[in-house]
Scaffold this motif. Structure first.
Motif, PDB file in Angstrom:
ATOM      1  N   CYS A  46       0.876  -0.992  -0.121  1.00 47.83           N
ATOM      2  CA  CYS A  46      -0.202   0.267  -0.008  1.00 47.83           C
ATOM      3  C   CYS A  46       1.119   1.775  -0.106  1.00 47.83           C
ATOM      4  O   CYS A  46       0.163   2.217  -0.555  1.00 47.83           O
ATOM      5  CB  CYS A  46      -0.986   0.015   1.026  1.00 47.83           C
ATOM      6  SG  CYS A  46      -2.410  -1.104   1.476  1.00 47.83           S
TER       7      CYS A  46
ATOM      8  N   VAL B 115       2.045   2.020  -3.034  1.00 43.68           N
ATOM      9  CA  VAL B 115       1.116   2.405  -4.190  1.00 43.68           C
ATOM     10  C   VAL B 115       0.826   3.760  -3.858  1.00 43.68           C
ATOM     11  O   VAL B 115       0.238   4.651  -5.218  1.00 43.68           O
ATOM     12  CB  VAL B 115      -0.006   1.321  -4.194  1.00 43.68           C
ATOM     13  CG1 VAL B 115      -1.733   1.767  -5.016  1.00 43.68           C
ATOM     14  CG2 VAL B 115      -0.008  -0.626  -4.755  1.00 43.68           C
TER      15      VAL B 115
ATOM     16  N   ARG C 234       0.647   7.528  -6.364  1.00 47.81           N
ATOM     17  CA  ARG C 234       0.059   7.561  -6.078  1.00 47.81           C
ATOM     18  C   ARG C 234       0.148   9.874  -6.171  1.00 47.81           C
ATOM     19  O   ARG C 234      -0.424  10.439  -6.210  1.00 47.81           O
ATOM     20  CB  ARG C 234      -1.338   7.386  -5.677  1.00 47.81           C
ATOM     21  CG  ARG C 234      -2.676   6.546  -5.802  1.00 47.81           C
ATOM     22  CD  ARG C 234      -3.582   6.431  -5.731  1.00 47.81           C
ATOM     23  NE  ARG C 234      -4.247   5.392  -6.607  1.00 47.81           N
ATOM     24  CZ  ARG C 234      -4.303   4.203  -6.695  1.00 47.81           C
ATOM     25  NH1 ARG C 234      -3.974   3.809  -5.497  1.00 47.81           N
ATOM     26  NH2 ARG C 234      -4.954   3.267  -7.383  1.00 47.81           N
TER      27      ARG C 234
ATOM     28  N   LEU D  24      -0.868   0.614 -11.862  1.00 50.96           N
ATOM     29  CA  LEU D  24      -1.658   0.626 -10.044  1.00 50.96           C
ATOM     30  C   LEU D  24      -2.633  -0.143 -10.515  1.00 50.96           C
ATOM     31  O   LEU D  24      -3.398  -0.987  -9.304  1.00 50.96           O
ATOM     32  CB  LEU D  24      -2.628   2.097 -10.575  1.00 50.96           C
ATOM     33  CG  LEU D  24      -1.215   2.957  -9.358  1.00 50.96           C
ATOM     34  CD1 LEU D  24      -1.499   4.585  -9.325  1.00 50.96           C
ATOM     35  CD2 LEU D  24      -0.044   2.647  -8.733  1.00 50.96           C
ATOM     36  N   PRO D  25      -4.151  -0.594 -11.754  1.00 51.84           N
ATOM     37  CA  PRO D  25      -5.248  -0.527 -11.172  1.00 51.84           C
ATOM     38  C   PRO D  25      -4.544  -3.008 -11.142  1.00 51.84           C
ATOM     39  O   PRO D  25      -5.135  -3.836  -9.732  1.00 51.84           O
ATOM     40  CB  PRO D  25      -5.346  -1.269 -12.177  1.00 51.84           C
ATOM     41  CG  PRO D  25      -5.359   0.640 -13.071  1.00 51.84           C
ATOM     42  CD  PRO D  25      -4.188   0.384 -12.347  1.00 51.84           C
TER      43      PRO D  25
ATOM     44  N   GLU E 140      -3.406  -2.876  -7.082  1.00 52.00           N
ATOM     45  CA  GLU E 140      -4.820  -2.913  -6.271  1.00 52.00           C
ATOM     46  C   GLU E 140      -5.206  -4.231  -6.581  1.00 52.00           C
ATOM     47  O   GLU E 140      -6.038  -4.952  -5.167  1.00 52.00           O
ATOM     48  CB  GLU E 140      -5.768  -2.067  -6.554  1.00 52.00           C
ATOM     49  CG  GLU E 140      -5.318  -0.723  -6.607  1.00 52.00           C
ATOM     50  CD  GLU E 140      -5.533   0.416  -5.418  1.00 52.00           C
ATOM     51  OE1 GLU E 140      -5.168  -1.243  -4.039  1.00 52.00           O
ATOM     52  OE2 GLU E 140      -4.420   0.995  -4.781  1.00 52.00           O
TER      53      GLU E 140
ATOM     54  N   ASP F 101      -5.292  -6.538  -3.292  1.00 53.16           N
ATOM     55  CA  ASP F 101      -6.996  -7.033  -2.288  1.00 53.16           C
ATOM     56  C   ASP F 101      -6.588  -9.249  -2.359  1.00 53.16           C
ATOM     57  O   ASP F 101      -6.694  -9.774  -1.388  1.00 53.16           O
ATOM     58  CB  ASP F 101      -7.894  -7.405  -3.595  1.00 53.16           C
ATOM     59  CG  ASP F 101      -8.560  -5.485  -3.804  1.00 53.16           C
ATOM     60  OD1 ASP F 101      -8.119  -5.182  -2.690  1.00 53.16           O
ATOM     61  OD2 ASP F 101      -8.944  -5.112  -4.691  1.00 53.16           O
TER      62      ASP F 101
ATOM     63  N   SER G 255      -3.671   2.225   0.024  1.00 52.20           N
ATOM     64  CA  SER G 255      -3.180   2.374  -0.623  1.00 52.20           C
ATOM     65  C   SER G 255      -3.915   3.753  -1.542  1.00 52.20           C
ATOM     66  O   SER G 255      -2.977   4.633  -2.732  1.00 52.20           O
ATOM     67  CB  SER G 255      -2.953   1.630  -1.805  1.00 52.20           C
ATOM     68  OG  SER G 255      -4.347   1.309  -2.041  1.00 52.20           O
TER      69      SER G 255
ATOM     70  N   ALA H  46      -6.790   4.123  -2.684  1.00 50.42           N
ATOM     71  CA  ALA H  46      -6.946   4.106  -4.235  1.00 50.42           C
ATOM     72  C   ALA H  46      -8.465   4.374  -4.278  1.00 50.42           C
ATOM     73  O   ALA H  46      -9.415   4.862  -2.936  1.00 50.42           O
ATOM     74  CB  ALA H  46      -7.805   2.337  -4.421  1.00 50.42           C
TER      75      ALA H  46
END
Lengths: 184, 306
Positions: B200, B203, B207, B265-266, B269, B273, B304, B306
């Motif tokens: 996290c 990421v 971001r 990034l997707p 993520e 998960d 993270s 998101a």
């Protein structure tokens, strides 16, 4: 499997396993008696229960009525639960392996292709990553199931070491962890 | 569930009181530096992990003083790792203020970190289990940092990232979990939580957030294998730029890499998960009451950004 109750198991590994269990139980009981002679309180409930169990393991046929009823019930409960836990654990592990290989089903095809045609650098890297990922997941599944099995057997063993009439927080059953019920 | 399960306000107050008392007991020469380092808005995520693990294996019981002491110790050793990281990374700021070495100088920062380690072990009062865990923490952190540096700019992948992050932040949370439950049952959970926290952080850095106090640019500049980097360098062009940013003098590699990392990034993520789900599985299987651990996973996962 033989149709006579007292015959030795056909699988030699099983016979060795039972011999080892018997030897360990008898050694434990003998150790407990020496301990009693050296000052431990006589008639220790744990030793008595183990002695009964060891006797039953030595003569399994005695469990059917001729031996002490409590001991018979104890042996049946213990062995039954241990067998259930072991079978459930094995089943869970295999089911999880199946699921993992299902999730990575496409990998088999790609590995087959890799043997017959040249892959780009990126494809090779992705393939290697996925193989490593599968290997890690298989290892993790075994490790997690092994730890779960060990915990469940430990908890089952603790129920054997705890006299049935002991108060819930009496030693050695005084930790919340040890009070947790075994989930078969 | 999440809020109640992670309500450790009493314990956190006890912890900050213990930290202030500890600083008061240290040599006055270091008081100012220790206050600067320790009383500046820590999130106390590692102590919270200790308290959560304790509550997960002793549901309903009060957190005992020895667990507060364990939380103090993990905070001491965590800060040692921050001080050294900041020196090595030439970081100017942490938690919105100057880093210890920028404020007091390198000598002061190094000596303070050594003092903290020595006093941390002294406070264990010879408890062999505690000493073993804290020694494990420092040794594995040392090895992980060296490994991470050795593997910089290498075209490694997600599995390598898991190993590095698992030994780095993973070790810290593994030890925190063991300090909380003292049975090793939640060790793997702790390792996965640390991996999640590390991912996290990686990421969030890409971001551009500063929620975790990290520095995405430093990692980019130094070629550190972050989670988005590990995913992006499966592309040979990205791998080439990552391995040697000066290979194409006509192009500026760092913006190119930053954009390539953002594009992943997707996927990053989705990987986070998966890690969160692995941690949930451990919590459900090995905790008497998994609620505090599940709440901790949720609190970590949102970091993270998101």
């Amino acid at each position: 499997m033989s149709d006579t109750e007292d015959a030795a198991p056909e699988w030699p590994g099983g016979g060795l396993m039972w011999q080892a269990i018997l030897a360990a139980a008898q050694q434990f009981v003998a150790g407990g008696r020496q301990g009693a002679a050296a000052g431990m309180p006589p008639g220790d409930a744990t030793s008595d229960r183990l002695a009964l169990l060891a006797g039953l393991l030595k003569s399994p046929g005695a469990a059917a009525g001729t031996a002490d009823d409590n001991a018979g019930r104890l042996a049946v409960e213990f062995l039954g639960q241990a067998s259930l836990i072991a079978m459930a654990s094995g089943f869970r592990y295999w089911r999880r392996l199946m699921r993992l290989f299902d999730q990575h089903a496409a990998l088999g095809g790609r590995l087959g292709l890799a043997g017959t045609q040249a892959l780009s650098e990126e494809e090779q890297r992705l393939l290697a990553e996925e193989v490593r990922g599968l290997a890690r997941e298989v290892g993790d599944a075994a490790s997690q199931e092994g730890r779960r099995f060990a915990l469940e057997m430990e908890l089952l063993g603790l129920t054997l070491a705890t006299p049935p009439d002991a108060p819930p927080d009496a030693p050695p059953n005084n930790s919340p962890r040890r009070r947790k019920r075994v989930k078969a | 569930m999440a809020n109640d399960a992670l309500d450790f306000s009493v314990e956190m107050h006890a912890l900050t009181t213990a930290i202030e008392a500890w600083i008061g007991d240290c040599d006055p020469e270091l008081h100012e530096a220790l206050r600067w380092q320790f009383l500046a808005g820590s999130k106390y995520f590692r102590p919270m992990t200790i308290f959560s693990c304790r509550r997960a294996v002793h549901p309903g019981a009060t957190i005992p003083p020895e667990t507060i002491e364990a939380a103090l110790l993990i905070e001491l050793f965590h800060n040692v790792s921050l001080i050294v990281d900041d020196i090595v990374d030439h970081s100017d700021a942490r938690r919105g203020r100057l880093t210890l070495h920028r404020k007091f100088g390198q000598l002061h920062a190094f000596m303070t970190s050594g003092y903290i380690v020595a006093d941390g072990f002294r406070r264990t009062s010879g408890d062999p289990g505690l000493i073993e865990l804290l020694a494990e923490l420092l040794q594995r952190l040392a090895v992980a940092e060296c490994m991470q540096w050795r593997l910089r700019r290498r075209p490694a992948g997600y599995e390598d990232w898991r190993i590095i992050a698992g030994e780095d932040t993973g070790t810290m949370f593994e030890v925190a979990a063991c300090l909380g439950d003292r049975t090793q049952r939640l060790r793997k959970f702790g390792g996965l939580l640390g991996l999640l926290y590390h991912g996290c952080d990686d990421v969030a850095d890409v971001r551009g957030t500063t929620a975790l106090g990290g520095g995405g640019f430093d990692d980019l500049r130094d070629g550190i294998l972050t989670l988005p980097a590990a995913l992006a360098i499966s592309d040979p062009a990205v791998a080439l730029a990552f391995a040697d940013p000066s290979a194409n003098p006509g192009e500026d590699a760092l913006p190119f890499l930053a954009e390539a990392f953002r594009a992943r990034l997707p996927e990053a993520e989705a990987r986070l998960d998966q890690i969160a789900e692995e941690a949930r599985s451990e919590a459900r299987l090995f905790a008497d009451d998994p609620d505090p651990l599940l709440a901790l996973i949720e609190r970590t996962r949102v970091l993270s950004g998101a």
